[in-house]
Design a protein around this motif. Structure first.
Motif, PDB file in Angstrom:
ATOM      1  N   PHE A 171       0.918  -0.771   0.113  1.00 13.49           N
ATOM      2  CA  PHE A 171       0.364   0.008  -0.101  1.00 13.49           C
ATOM      3  C   PHE A 171       0.753   1.024   0.175  1.00 13.49           C
ATOM      4  CE2 PHE A 171      -2.168   2.933   2.192  1.00 13.49           C
ATOM      5  CZ  PHE A 171      -3.274   3.270   0.992  1.00 13.49           C
ATOM      6  N   ASP A 172       1.109   1.584  -1.565  1.00 19.45           N
ATOM      7  CA  ASP A 172       2.215   3.183  -1.208  1.00 19.45           C
ATOM      8  C   ASP A 172       1.139   4.299  -2.040  1.00 19.45           C
ATOM      9  OD1 ASP A 172       3.936   4.938  -2.093  1.00 19.45           O
ATOM     10  OD2 ASP A 172       5.136   3.898  -3.069  1.00 19.45           O
ATOM     11  N   PHE A 173       1.407   4.588  -0.730  1.00 16.93           N
ATOM     12  CA  PHE A 173       0.133   6.379  -0.274  1.00 16.93           C
ATOM     13  C   PHE A 173       0.374   7.007  -1.691  1.00 16.93           C
ATOM     14  CE2 PHE A 173      -1.143  10.110   1.806  1.00 16.93           C
ATOM     15  CZ  PHE A 173      -2.357  10.111   0.736  1.00 16.93           C
ATOM     16  N   GLU A 174       2.137   7.502  -1.186  1.00 17.19           N
ATOM     17  CA  GLU A 174       2.066   8.575  -1.948  1.00 17.19           C
ATOM     18  C   GLU A 174       2.766   8.133  -3.426  1.00 17.19           C
ATOM     19  OE1 GLU A 174       3.349  11.756  -0.764  1.00 17.19           O
ATOM     20  OE2 GLU A 174       2.837  11.025   1.501  1.00 17.19           O
ATOM     21  N   ALA A 175       3.362   7.256  -4.135  1.00 16.93           N
ATOM     22  CA  ALA A 175       2.746   6.957  -5.126  1.00 16.93           C
ATOM     23  C   ALA A 175       1.470   7.448  -5.925  1.00 16.93           C
ATOM     24  CB  ALA A 175       3.120   5.548  -5.621  1.00 16.93           C
ATOM     25  N   LEU A 217      -6.535   2.760  -9.703  1.00 16.99           N
ATOM     26  CA  LEU A 217      -7.724   1.708 -10.609  1.00 16.99           C
ATOM     27  C   LEU A 217      -8.108   1.103 -10.390  1.00 16.99           C
ATOM     28  CD1 LEU A 217      -7.576   2.191 -14.303  1.00 16.99           C
ATOM     29  CD2 LEU A 217      -5.442   0.383 -14.003  1.00 16.99           C
ATOM     30  N   LYS A 218      -8.126   0.097  -9.718  1.00 13.90           N
ATOM     31  CA  LYS A 218      -9.631  -0.724  -9.733  1.00 13.90           C
ATOM     32  C   LYS A 218     -10.318   0.039  -9.284  1.00 13.90           C
ATOM     33  CE  LYS A 218      -7.011  -4.347  -8.296  1.00 13.90           C
ATOM     34  NZ  LYS A 218      -6.750  -5.418  -7.523  1.00 13.90           N
ATOM     35  N   LEU A 219     -10.595   0.895  -8.121  1.00 16.54           N
ATOM     36  CA  LEU A 219     -11.702   1.566  -7.701  1.00 16.54           C
ATOM     37  C   LEU A 219     -12.236   2.991  -9.164  1.00 16.54           C
ATOM     38  CD1 LEU A 219     -13.275   2.734  -5.728  1.00 16.54           C
ATOM     39  CD2 LEU A 219     -11.601   4.729  -5.712  1.00 16.54           C
ATOM     40  N   LEU A 220     -10.988   2.614 -10.042  1.00 20.14           N
ATOM     41  CA  LEU A 220     -12.606   3.173 -11.380  1.00 20.14           C
ATOM     42  C   LEU A 220     -13.240   2.423 -12.010  1.00 20.14           C
ATOM     43  CD1 LEU A 220     -12.584   6.219 -13.492  1.00 20.14           C
ATOM     44  CD2 LEU A 220      -9.924   5.209 -14.474  1.00 20.14           C
ATOM     45  N   ILE A 221     -12.683   1.392 -12.068  1.00 22.93           N
ATOM     46  CA  ILE A 221     -12.765   0.186 -12.963  1.00 22.93           C
ATOM     47  C   ILE A 221     -13.887   0.221 -12.485  1.00 22.93           C
ATOM     48  CG2 ILE A 221     -13.038  -1.802 -13.537  1.00 22.93           C
ATOM     49  CD1 ILE A 221      -9.631  -1.731 -14.361  1.00 22.93           C
ATOM     50  N   ALA A 222     -14.072  -0.475 -10.745  1.00 24.03           N
ATOM     51  CA  ALA A 222     -15.383  -0.912 -10.055  1.00 24.03           C
ATOM     52  C   ALA A 222     -16.285   0.376 -10.342  1.00 24.03           C
ATOM     53  CB  ALA A 222     -14.962  -0.358  -8.795  1.00 24.03           C
ATOM     54  N   SER A 223     -16.132   1.730 -10.405  1.00 23.20           N
ATOM     55  CA  SER A 223     -17.207   2.693 -10.056  1.00 23.20           C
ATOM     56  C   SER A 223     -18.313   2.945 -11.317  1.00 23.20           C
ATOM     57  CB  SER A 223     -16.443   4.409 -10.807  1.00 23.20           C
ATOM     58  OG  SER A 223     -15.789   4.471 -11.742  1.00 23.20           O
ATOM     59  N   PHE A 224     -17.857   1.941 -12.798  1.00 20.49           N
ATOM     60  CA  PHE A 224     -18.226   1.806 -13.111  1.00 20.49           C
ATOM     61  C   PHE A 224     -19.210   0.687 -13.827  1.00 20.49           C
ATOM     62  CE2 PHE A 224     -14.613   3.966 -16.012  1.00 20.49           C
ATOM     63  CZ  PHE A 224     -15.171   5.458 -16.356  1.00 20.49           C
ATOM     64  N   VAL A 225     -18.659  -0.340 -13.265  1.00 18.33           N
ATOM     65  CA  VAL A 225     -18.836  -1.894 -13.079  1.00 18.33           C
ATOM     66  C   VAL A 225     -19.500  -2.758 -11.529  1.00 18.33           C
ATOM     67  CG1 VAL A 225     -18.161  -4.404 -13.501  1.00 18.33           C
ATOM     68  CG2 VAL A 225     -16.841  -2.260 -14.777  1.00 18.33           C
ATOM     69  N   PHE A 226     -19.010  -2.064 -10.491  1.00 17.40           N
ATOM     70  CA  PHE A 226     -19.403  -2.365  -9.249  1.00 17.40           C
ATOM     71  C   PHE A 226     -19.964  -1.343  -8.531  1.00 17.40           C
ATOM     72  CE2 PHE A 226     -16.224  -5.233 -11.067  1.00 17.40           C
ATOM     73  CZ  PHE A 226     -16.583  -6.412 -11.604  1.00 17.40           C
ATOM     74  N   LEU A 283      -7.236  10.663   1.906  1.00 20.36           N
ATOM     75  CA  LEU A 283      -7.463   9.964   0.494  1.00 20.36           C
ATOM     76  C   LEU A 283      -7.180   9.264   0.644  1.00 20.36           C
ATOM     77  CD1 LEU A 283      -7.016   9.892  -2.694  1.00 20.36           C
ATOM     78  CD2 LEU A 283      -5.359  10.959  -2.812  1.00 20.36           C
ATOM     79  N   LYS A 284      -6.093   9.346   1.763  1.00 21.09           N
ATOM     80  CA  LYS A 284      -5.174   7.616   2.549  1.00 21.09           C
ATOM     81  C   LYS A 284      -6.591   6.616   3.216  1.00 21.09           C
ATOM     82  CE  LYS A 284      -1.337   6.155   4.984  1.00 21.09           C
ATOM     83  NZ  LYS A 284       0.027   6.349   5.871  1.00 21.09           N
ATOM     84  N   THR A 285      -7.274   7.299   3.809  1.00 16.97           N
ATOM     85  CA  THR A 285      -8.093   6.279   3.812  1.00 16.97           C
ATOM     86  C   THR A 285      -9.771   5.810   2.897  1.00 16.97           C
ATOM     87  OG1 THR A 285      -8.687   7.691   6.385  1.00 16.97           O
ATOM     88  CG2 THR A 285     -10.723   6.404   5.557  1.00 16.97           C
ATOM     89  N   LEU A 286      -9.692   6.939   2.027  1.00 20.57           N
ATOM     90  CA  LEU A 286     -10.312   6.134   0.925  1.00 20.57           C
ATOM     91  C   LEU A 286      -9.424   4.828   0.378  1.00 20.57           C
ATOM     92  CD1 LEU A 286     -12.432   6.730  -0.484  1.00 20.57           C
ATOM     93  CD2 LEU A 286     -11.601   8.064  -2.155  1.00 20.57           C
ATOM     94  N   LEU A 287      -8.434   5.597   0.180  1.00 18.51           N
ATOM     95  CA  LEU A 287      -7.642   4.457  -1.389  1.00 18.51           C
ATOM     96  C   LEU A 287      -7.721   3.173  -0.258  1.00 18.51           C
ATOM     97  CD1 LEU A 287      -5.353   6.291  -2.697  1.00 18.51           C
ATOM     98  CD2 LEU A 287      -6.709   5.101  -3.758  1.00 18.51           C
ATOM     99  N   PHE A 288      -7.331   3.396   1.044  1.00 14.58           N
ATOM    100  CA  PHE A 288      -7.603   2.201   2.076  1.00 14.58           C
ATOM    101  C   PHE A 288      -8.596   1.507   2.696  1.00 14.58           C
ATOM    102  CE2 PHE A 288      -6.258  -0.884   5.243  1.00 14.58           C
ATOM    103  CZ  PHE A 288      -4.783  -1.096   5.127  1.00 14.58           C
ATOM    104  N   LEU A 289      -9.596   2.308   2.482  1.00 10.00           N
ATOM    105  CA  LEU A 289     -11.194   1.624   2.007  1.00 10.00           C
ATOM    106  C   LEU A 289     -11.007   0.384   0.935  1.00 10.00           C
ATOM    107  CD1 LEU A 289     -13.706   4.199   3.873  1.00 10.00           C
ATOM    108  CD2 LEU A 289     -13.021   2.513   5.010  1.00 10.00           C
ATOM    109  N   LEU A 294     -11.445  -4.577  -2.708  1.00  6.69           N
ATOM    110  CA  LEU A 294     -11.222  -4.138  -4.293  1.00  6.69           C
ATOM    111  C   LEU A 294      -9.520  -5.413  -4.096  1.00  6.69           C
ATOM    112  CD1 LEU A 294     -12.071  -1.248  -5.423  1.00  6.69           C
ATOM    113  CD2 LEU A 294     -13.518  -3.169  -6.063  1.00  6.69           C
ATOM    114  N   GLU A 295      -9.061  -5.905  -3.247  1.00  7.30           N
ATOM    115  CA  GLU A 295      -8.094  -6.544  -3.088  1.00  7.30           C
ATOM    116  C   GLU A 295      -8.535  -8.039  -2.776  1.00  7.30           C
ATOM    117  OE1 GLU A 295      -5.225  -6.392  -4.081  1.00  7.30           O
ATOM    118  OE2 GLU A 295      -5.122  -3.939  -4.396  1.00  7.30           O
ATOM    119  N   PRO A 296      -7.430  -9.269  -3.509  1.00  2.35           N
ATOM    120  CA  PRO A 296      -8.429 -10.547  -2.992  1.00  2.35           C
ATOM    121  C   PRO A 296      -8.615 -10.465  -1.551  1.00  2.35           C
ATOM    122  CG  PRO A 296      -6.756 -10.546  -4.088  1.00  2.35           C
ATOM    123  CD  PRO A 296      -6.405  -9.470  -4.398  1.00  2.35           C
TER     124      PRO A 296
END
Length: 388
Positions: A171-175, A217-226, A283-289, A294-296
């Motif tokens: 989980f590389d937040f800064e990247a 990127l997974k969150l973006l795809i999920a916003s369309f599909v899931f 932002l960090k909270t949103l990405l970690f959620l 969205l990870e296995p």
């Protein structure tokens, strides 16, 4: 139930004389210690070996020696290896004078199964010149800078190992701080509208989770599909920041560049805020959620200095002590986090010159109560000064 688990890890970088003595992991491992002792390096070393196994290495990993033990679907595996600079390898196939030649190559690589009686079954054994599989047959010569795990990932005995390494997530937040995606590199997911809980839905979701892609990127795809999953993420996010009313990816027009999707949140009374203007904690909270959804489910999640940018209201959202299906390996300096996680999960990191030493809290006979243990911890030279 955790189906994938890192068990132990040792690592030597002969180029820099940095050595990690064997580190044993739990389902939840919290690495604590003074700044500079090597906590971040441990996570980076694990990530570099993941990339090496998957054939995605882009940086130099010259002159390494490593051993990593992990369990996948009830089978215990041991992967060992040594690499050297290509300039040290006097072997046909390496052209040290060619600037396009690989920077390193394997001099030794071995993958084994460790059976319950501790007997080892070799799946492959590789030297500078030979590669032998478990059936005793030699394999065709392959590039010395490629791991056999990646090259033979479709073989029945190797595939579970390859799949396991894909589940290691840093989980590389800064990247991912500036979350903008060119619209032309995003396929048209809007055509995919699977019925929730249908077989097609579950197959697509499993496929997305397995991809080795940034969580944004997974969150973006999920916003369309899931959309149902994204709504769950929004709900949890709103529980922490009740003034945030919505989350979206907005397609921004650009006269000089390609149109891009930009992550945005909507703040009550303020309007839409793009990721590059968003607070780091939000932002960090949103990405970690998002990562949790969205990870296995049986991932190995590596998080360096989890508390950075997070307030107490954010930290309390993540109960690492609960019965989760993923394994978490965290580093932290924050007293609140250290106190929040039971001390039997603490791994105290110290170093002697270039050698990193990791011990359990029990090795120091810390107090039985969490409060007493923490007071003793901060007075340990191993913790406060980085020396054992």
């Amino acid at each position: 139930m955790i189906t994938l688990k890192l068990v132990s890890f040792s690592y030597i970088n002969k180029e820099t004389n940095w050595k990690l003595n064997q580190l044993e992991f739990d389902a939840l491992t919290l690495l604590v210690g003074a700044s500079g002792v090597g906590k971040t390096k441990i996570l980076k070393a694990l990530t570099s070996l993941k990339d090496l196994a998957l054939g995605e290495t882009t940086s130099q990993i010259d002159n390494l020696s490593f051993s990593i033990t992990f369990e996948e679907l009830g089978v215990l595996y041991l992967w060992e290896g040594e690499t050297e600079s290509s300039h040290s390898l006097d072997i046909a196939g390496f052209d040290a004078l060619n600037e396009n030649s690989p920077s390193f190559g394997f001099t030794f690589e071995k993958l084994s199964i460790i059976h319950p009686n501790l007997d080892q079954e070799t799946l492959f054994n590789r030297s500078r010149t030979d590669l032998i599989f478990s059936n005793g047959k030699s394999a065709p010569k392959i590039a010395l800078n490629k791991s056999c795990i990646g090259v033979f990932s479709e073989e029945d005995t190797i595939k579970p190992v390859y799949t396991a390494f894909k589940k290691i997530v840093l989980f590389d937040f800064e990247a991912g701080r500036h979350i903008v995606f060119n619209s032309k590199i995003i396929p048209d997911f809007k055509k995919l509208v699977p019925e929730p809980d249908s077989e097609f839905y579950n197959e697509l979701l499993a496929y997305l989770k397995k991809q080795n892609a940034p969580i944004a990127l997974k969150l973006l795809i999920a916003s369309f599909v899931f959309k149902d999953i994204v709504n769950k993420i929004k709900t949890e996010f709103n529980h922490v920041f009740d003034f945030i009313t919505d989350v979206r990816f907005h397609l921004e027009d650009s006269p000089n560049q390609e149109d891009s999707y930009v992550l945005q949140i909507h703040e009550d009374g303020v309007g839409w805020i793009s990721s590059y203007d968003m607070s780091s904690g939000m932002l960090k909270t949103l990405l970690f959620l998002s990562l949790r959804y969205l990870e296995p489910e049986d991932s190995i999640i590596l998080v360096d200095e989890f508390e950075n940018s997070l307030g107490i209201n954010c930290i309390d959202l993540f109960d690492f002590g609960s019965n989760r299906s993923s394994q978490y390996i965290l580093t932290s300096h924050h007293p609140y986090i250290i106190n929040k996680i039971p001390m039997h999960h603490w791994k105290i990191v110290s170093r002697e010159a270039g050698t990193v030493i990791v011990k359990n809290a029990s090795d120091y006979n810390l107090g039985k109560s969490r409060h007493d243990a923490f007071k003793q911890l901060i007075n340990l030279a191993a913790y406060s000064e980085g020396r054992d």
